[in-house]
Enzyme design. Structure first.
Site, PDB file in Angstrom:
ATOM      1  N   MET A 277       0.800  -1.218   0.000  1.00 49.30           N
ATOM      2  CA  MET A 277       0.000   0.000   0.000  1.00 49.30           C
ATOM      3  C   MET A 277       0.835   1.271   0.000  1.00 49.30           C
ATOM      4  O   MET A 277       0.282   2.366  -0.020  1.00 49.30           O
ATOM      5  CB  MET A 277      -0.917   0.011   1.229  1.00 49.30           C
ATOM      6  CG  MET A 277      -1.948  -1.096   1.241  1.00 49.30           C
ATOM      7  SD  MET A 277      -3.110  -0.990  -0.146  1.00 49.30           S
ATOM      8  CE  MET A 277      -3.837   0.623   0.148  1.00 49.30           C
ATOM      9  N   ARG A 278       2.169   1.138   0.039  1.00 43.99           N
ATOM     10  CA  ARG A 278       2.990   2.340   0.080  1.00 43.99           C
ATOM     11  C   ARG A 278       2.810   3.182  -1.185  1.00 43.99           C
ATOM     12  O   ARG A 278       2.848   4.416  -1.137  1.00 43.99           O
ATOM     13  CB  ARG A 278       4.457   1.973   0.282  1.00 43.99           C
ATOM     14  CG  ARG A 278       5.368   3.194   0.443  1.00 43.99           C
ATOM     15  CD  ARG A 278       6.790   2.814   0.776  1.00 43.99           C
ATOM     16  NE  ARG A 278       6.910   2.364   2.160  1.00 43.99           N
ATOM     17  CZ  ARG A 278       7.231   1.134   2.518  1.00 43.99           C
ATOM     18  NH1 ARG A 278       7.463   0.211   1.599  1.00 43.99           N
ATOM     19  NH2 ARG A 278       7.320   0.796   3.786  1.00 43.99           N
ATOM     20  N   ALA A 279       2.598   2.531  -2.320  1.00 44.62           N
ATOM     21  CA  ALA A 279       2.416   3.273  -3.567  1.00 44.62           C
ATOM     22  C   ALA A 279       1.184   4.167  -3.497  1.00 44.62           C
ATOM     23  O   ALA A 279       1.212   5.318  -3.959  1.00 44.62           O
ATOM     24  CB  ALA A 279       2.308   2.306  -4.742  1.00 44.62           C
TER      25      ALA A 279
END
Length: 458
Positions: A277-279
């Site tokens: 989910m960092r993107a």
């Protein structure tokens, strides 16, 4: 080591042909929580020049006078030298350069040997992370840095703090840094786990336009011949950029990011098959920073597109010899693929082509059609409409030719008066299902083959 000296650096606004690079650096300076920038490119493409020039246009900082870490006196944060109740002063934003051969003690800090040997006191000596607090930590040739040092830098950049537990020292101090790394891919790549920790990435290459290349050489020669005079030529544009950066830093706190835009960001990240989910988080922060940089108080499609081009290329899965960057046609398709009425829960809406049976019950629109046909008039498909005076054909009769040629089983014709309205016929038509792996905007199969006997395809 901290950059110092009387000679002015190359002006940031004097860079030619580096629009993507300068945009990424500016956005990271507006919102340091983005996570920094990784600049990839061939040798001689002004990577280091651009990073060093950025420090000269950053706004000055208010710092607590007696703080070794340069904390903001107007911000409450846990600091070993706090609480900051004394006088405040100002200083230019710092650019701290990390040599490739630096040791871990020099980066995170270590025991102050002078006080330990002289006074017998275990005191902490701040390292480069403390010096770079609220500034830029620049690592040239980051791909040649030891992996454990890269892990320390990226953890500090992500957490905003540096924690030291060694040699009788236990301390945690703020380290909100803008991490910028440059590298030449010809000398080796970073591990995918480390690539993901950089917020943005830019791939730079030398221009092939002769006029642009000539202008680069002309400005470089002018700067080398008279650095002070060359910097004075761009002093006005540098001051204007500094003011714009300061305004964007204040405005980014108030930029609106609505639910529809968040779903768009999630759809784009999922469409490029990125891990984790960092993107999504980085893209949302970058889009907000881009909106503030453009003077807007809300995030638009253009902001999301610009953010995705910087935050996703190094996170998508690609083969070793694939070209860097994103498929911009796919990006535009994902940005435009917003359903008319997307349910707030994020669930699939009926008739979206995925997750259902694709039957008439899912595809049927609600309410009266354009031809005035009600839902009741469209309830029965054409082959199930019974002709007047005879029973409806059995399912078996529709799969082969009837034995009695004098009494064929034909669908109702418009002339017989039994044909349904046009709005109903479009609802009963076979529906093409989209493959989950097919590109957005295409459908699979393009046309379904007919079953034996003329029955509609399933």
């Amino acid at each position: 080591m901290t950059r110092s000296g009387s000679a002015p650096s190359y002006p940031f606004t004097a860079l030619v042909g580096a629009q993507e690079l300068t945009t990424a650096l500016v956005l990271s300076a507006i919102a340091p929580e983005i996570g920094g920038v990784l600049v990839r490119g061939e040798k001689g493409t002004a990577k280091s020049t651009a990073v060093r020039a950025l420090a000269s246009v950053l706004p000055e900082q208010h710092i607590a006078q007696d703080c070794r870490f340069g904390c903001d006196p107007d911000r409450t944060e846990e600091c070993p030298d706090g609480p900051h109740t004394g006088a405040a002063t100002t200083r230019p934003a710092r650019l701290v350069e990390l040599p490739v051969g630096a040791t871990e003690d020099r980066v995170v800090g270590s025991l102050d040997l002078r006080r330990a040997l002289g006074d017998g006191e275990a005191a902490y000596q701040p390292g480069l992370l403390a010096d770079a607090h609220r500034g830029i930590l620049y690592v040239d040739e980051v791909n040649l840095l030891h992996d454990h040092l890269v892990d320390v830098l990226l953890d500090a950049a992500a957490m905003g703090r540096n924690t030291v537990e060694r040699d009788g020292v236990s301390i945690s101090h703020p380290a909100r840094i803008t991490l910028v790394g440059t590298m030449n891919p010809e000398e080796g790549e970073l591990r995918p786990q480390l690539l993901d920790r950089f917020g943005l990435t830019v791939h730079v290459a030398a221009s092939r336009d002769p006029h642009e290349r000539a202008e680069v050489v002309r400005r470089r020669l002018d700067s080398d011949a008279d650095p002070v005079g060359f910097a004075a030529r761009f002093a006005a544009s540098e001051a204007e950029l500094t003011q714009r950066l300061a305004a964007a830093r204040e405005a980014v706190r108030h930029v609106r990011l609505d639910e529809r835009t968040l779903r768009t960001i999630a759809r784009v990240c999922a469409g490029f098959d990125v891990d984790g989910m960092r993107a999504d988080i980085v893209t949302a922060r970058t889009a907000a920073a881009h909106a503030a940089w453009q003077g807007r108080d809300h995030v638009t499609r253009a902001d999301v597109r610009a953010a995705a081009l910087l935050s996703l290329p190094h996170r998508r899965r690609r083969a070793p010899f694939d070209a860097p960057g994103l498929d911009e046609d796919l990006l535009d398709a994902l940005l435009d693929d917003e359903p008319e009425d997307d349910p707030p829960g994020g669930g699939d809406s009926p008739g979206d082509g995925e997750g259902g049976d694709g039957g008439p019950e899912e595809d049927a629109p609600q309410g009266d059609g354009p031809d005035g046909a009600s839902d009741d008039s469209c309830a029965t498909p054409p082959r199930e409409v019974a002709h007047e005076g005879r029973d409806a054909p059995s399912p078996a009769a529709t799969d082969h030719a009837p034995d009695d040629a004098s009494d064929p089983v034909d669908p109702p014709s418009p002339e017989s008066g039994d044909a349904p309205p046009a709005a109903c016929r479009s609802r009963w038509a076979p529906r093409a299902r989209r493959s989950p792996t097919a590109p957005v905007g295409s459908s699979w199969p393009a046309s379904a083959p007919a079953r034996p006997g003329g029955a509609p395809p399933r």
